[in-house]
Design a protein around this motif. Structure first.
Motif, mmCIF file in Angstrom:
data_model
loop_
_atom_site.group_PDB
_atom_site.id
_atom_site.type_symbol
_atom_site.label_atom_id
_atom_site.label_comp_id
_atom_site.label_asym_id
_atom_site.label_seq_id
_atom_site.Cartn_x
_atom_site.Cartn_y
_atom_site.Cartn_z
ATOM 1 N N ARG A 100 27.209 93.972 40.328
ATOM 2 C CA ARG A 100 25.844 94.201 41.465
ATOM 3 C C ARG A 100 25.168 92.997 41.259
ATOM 4 N N ASN A 101 24.735 92.539 40.215
ATOM 5 C CA ASN A 101 23.892 91.444 39.815
ATOM 6 C C ASN A 101 24.429 90.025 40.685
ATOM 7 N N LEU A 102 25.756 90.014 40.342
ATOM 8 C CA LEU A 102 26.308 88.853 41.058
ATOM 9 C C LEU A 102 26.676 89.097 42.418
ATOM 10 N N TRP A 103 26.605 90.070 43.031
ATOM 11 C CA TRP A 103 26.624 90.215 44.426
ATOM 12 C C TRP A 103 25.390 90.101 45.100
ATOM 13 N N LEU A 104 24.343 90.321 44.311
ATOM 14 C CA LEU A 104 23.105 90.273 45.032
ATOM 15 C C LEU A 104 22.643 88.769 45.145
ATOM 16 N N LEU A 105 23.061 88.084 43.937
ATOM 17 C CA LEU A 105 22.745 86.430 43.912
ATOM 18 C C LEU A 105 23.819 85.904 45.033
ATOM 19 N N ALA A 106 24.947 86.382 45.152
ATOM 20 C CA ALA A 106 25.854 85.695 46.042
ATOM 21 C C ALA A 106 25.307 85.883 47.455
ATOM 22 N N MET A 107 24.572 87.024 47.815
ATOM 23 C CA MET A 107 24.142 87.302 49.043
ATOM 24 C C MET A 107 23.173 85.980 49.803
ATOM 25 N N ILE A 108 22.481 85.486 48.766
ATOM 26 C CA ILE A 108 21.401 84.307 49.001
ATOM 27 C C ILE A 108 21.879 83.301 50.197
ATOM 28 N N ARG A 109 23.282 82.847 49.612
ATOM 29 C CA ARG A 109 23.885 81.786 50.305
ATOM 30 C C ARG A 109 25.088 82.312 50.992
ATOM 31 N N ALA A 110 25.622 83.481 50.745
ATOM 32 C CA ALA A 110 26.718 84.119 51.691
ATOM 33 C C ALA A 110 27.815 83.351 51.661
ATOM 34 N N GLN A 111 28.395 82.712 50.537
ATOM 35 C CA GLN A 111 29.512 81.636 50.685
ATOM 36 C C GLN A 111 30.664 82.213 49.952
ATOM 37 N N ILE A 112 30.685 83.558 49.272
ATOM 38 C CA ILE A 112 31.888 84.164 48.635
ATOM 39 C C ILE A 112 31.945 85.363 48.918
ATOM 40 N N THR A 113 33.021 86.111 48.942
ATOM 41 C CA THR A 113 33.308 87.475 48.845
ATOM 42 C C THR A 113 33.189 88.303 47.649
ATOM 43 N N LYS A 114 33.233 89.537 47.754
ATOM 44 C CA LYS A 114 33.069 90.516 46.661
ATOM 45 C C LYS A 114 34.440 90.405 45.830
ATOM 46 N N GLU A 115 35.684 90.207 46.529
ATOM 47 C CA GLU A 115 36.778 89.894 45.714
ATOM 48 C C GLU A 115 36.902 88.428 44.913
ATOM 49 N N GLU A 116 36.063 87.626 45.560
ATOM 50 C CA GLU A 116 36.111 86.305 44.736
ATOM 51 C C GLU A 116 35.208 86.495 43.295
ATOM 52 N N ILE A 117 34.029 87.319 43.479
ATOM 53 C CA ILE A 117 33.175 87.625 42.495
ATOM 54 C C ILE A 117 33.747 88.435 41.434
ATOM 55 N N ALA A 118 34.745 89.605 41.813
ATOM 56 C CA ALA A 118 35.537 90.147 40.916
ATOM 57 C C ALA A 118 36.394 89.312 40.276
ATOM 58 N N SER A 119 37.066 88.578 40.730
ATOM 59 C CA SER A 119 37.943 87.531 40.217
ATOM 60 C C SER A 119 37.332 86.821 39.195
ATOM 61 N N THR A 120 36.189 86.158 39.423
ATOM 62 C CA THR A 120 35.248 85.296 38.495
ATOM 63 C C THR A 120 34.900 86.281 37.264
ATOM 64 N N ILE A 121 34.541 87.392 37.430
ATOM 65 C CA ILE A 121 34.138 88.345 36.477
ATOM 66 C C ILE A 121 35.454 88.686 35.539
ATOM 67 N N ARG A 122 36.538 88.848 36.238
ATOM 68 C CA ARG A 122 37.810 88.860 35.230
ATOM 69 C C ARG A 122 38.051 87.563 34.383
ATOM 70 N N LEU A 123 37.758 86.619 35.113
ATOM 71 C CA LEU A 123 38.086 85.312 34.424
ATOM 72 C C LEU A 123 37.442 85.071 33.103
ATOM 73 N N VAL A 124 36.148 85.415 33.412
ATOM 74 C CA VAL A 124 35.241 85.591 31.924
ATOM 75 C C VAL A 124 35.630 86.680 30.938
ATOM 76 N N GLY A 125 36.429 87.426 31.120
ATOM 77 C CA GLY A 125 36.986 88.465 30.216
ATOM 78 C C GLY A 125 35.921 89.927 30.494
ATOM 79 N N LEU A 126 35.241 90.204 31.637
ATOM 80 C CA LEU A 126 34.638 91.377 31.942
ATOM 81 C C LEU A 126 35.351 92.062 33.007
ATOM 82 N N ASP A 127 34.997 93.301 33.160
ATOM 83 C CA ASP A 127 35.600 94.494 34.069
ATOM 84 C C ASP A 127 34.470 94.382 35.331
#
Length: 226
Positions: A100-127
């Motif tokens: 939710r934190n990252l989605w709120l930040l991403a909404m400022i510029r609206a350049q990425i999707t929720k799926e891309e956020i989820a993928s990045t979270i997995r990339l750093v070892g979080l769920d």
């Protein structure tokens, strides 16, 4: 100072920063070529974090200028384009989940999707499906989320301050592998770190900051200076 023939992504020219009578940065000059990992080390209070803030446009220099991707920060651009940053302790809304934190930040510029956020979270070892509020996260989990925040919009430049702070050895290893992979993709990375292992393991060139001065360390010399 440019270390090879690659195009400079960051150009710092004669930057000074004064706060009251205290000189925090003293005639700092630096060029960071494209596709390199540059490291800055030095004692607490030397000016490392202040330099990163100036490069990111969070603080304006008293004298000198900074260009990122050819744009002068504070004149041609308020903040550098295509740049992800993690400077000191990441700040999040404690009652929201990491996603939710990252989605709120991403909404400022609206350049990425929720799926891309989820993928990045997995990339750093979080769920990304972990709905616990950030206030329940360990220090290492918050640091991983901060790294995800810096990465999520796929920037060409990363500016990172003590990025492995609070991580265990497995976490440090994972983040180092991640940065090496990003470099292989052509990303440019400037990091400040107290960790001798981190500096030696990751960096193409190393600078020492002491009392606001920035000094390039020759590879054969910095191992004995760190």
């Amino acid at each position: 100072m440019q270390m090879n023939g690659a195009n400079p992504v960051i150009e710092v020219e004669g930057v000074c920063k004064r706060i009251g009578k205290q000189l925090i940065l003293d005639d700092v000059r630096l060029e960071v070529p494209e596709g390199q990992i540059y490291g800055i080390t030095g004692p607490n209070g030397a000016g490392k974090s202040m330099l990163l803030r100036v490069i990111c446009g969070l603080v304006l220099p008293t004298d000198g200028r900074v260009r990122v991707f050819g744009e002068e920060i504070g004149r041609e651009a308020e903040f550098p384009q295509e740049t992800g940053a993690l400077i000191e302790t990441p700040g999040f809304l404690r009652h929201y989940s990491g996603f939710r934190n990252l989605w709120l930040l991403a909404m400022i510029r609206a350049q990425i999707t929720k799926e891309e956020i989820a993928s990045t979270i997995r990339l750093v070892g979080l769920d990304p499906d972990d709905r616990r509020p950030v206030r329940t996260y360990s220090t290492g989990m918050r640091q991983r989320l901060g790294i995800a925040q810096a990465l999520m919009e796929k920037p060409r430049l990363l500016v990172l301050d003590e990025l492995t702070k609070g991580l265990d050895r497995e976490g440090v290893r994972d983040v180092h592998q991640l940065l090496k992979g990003l470099k292989s993709e052509g990303k440019t990375i400037l990091l400040a770190s107290h960790s001798r292992e981190e500096i030696q393991n990751l960096c193409d060139a190393v600078f020492l900051m002491e009392n606001g001065h920035l000094e390039f360390l020759q590879p054969q010399l910095y191992r004995s200076r760190l």
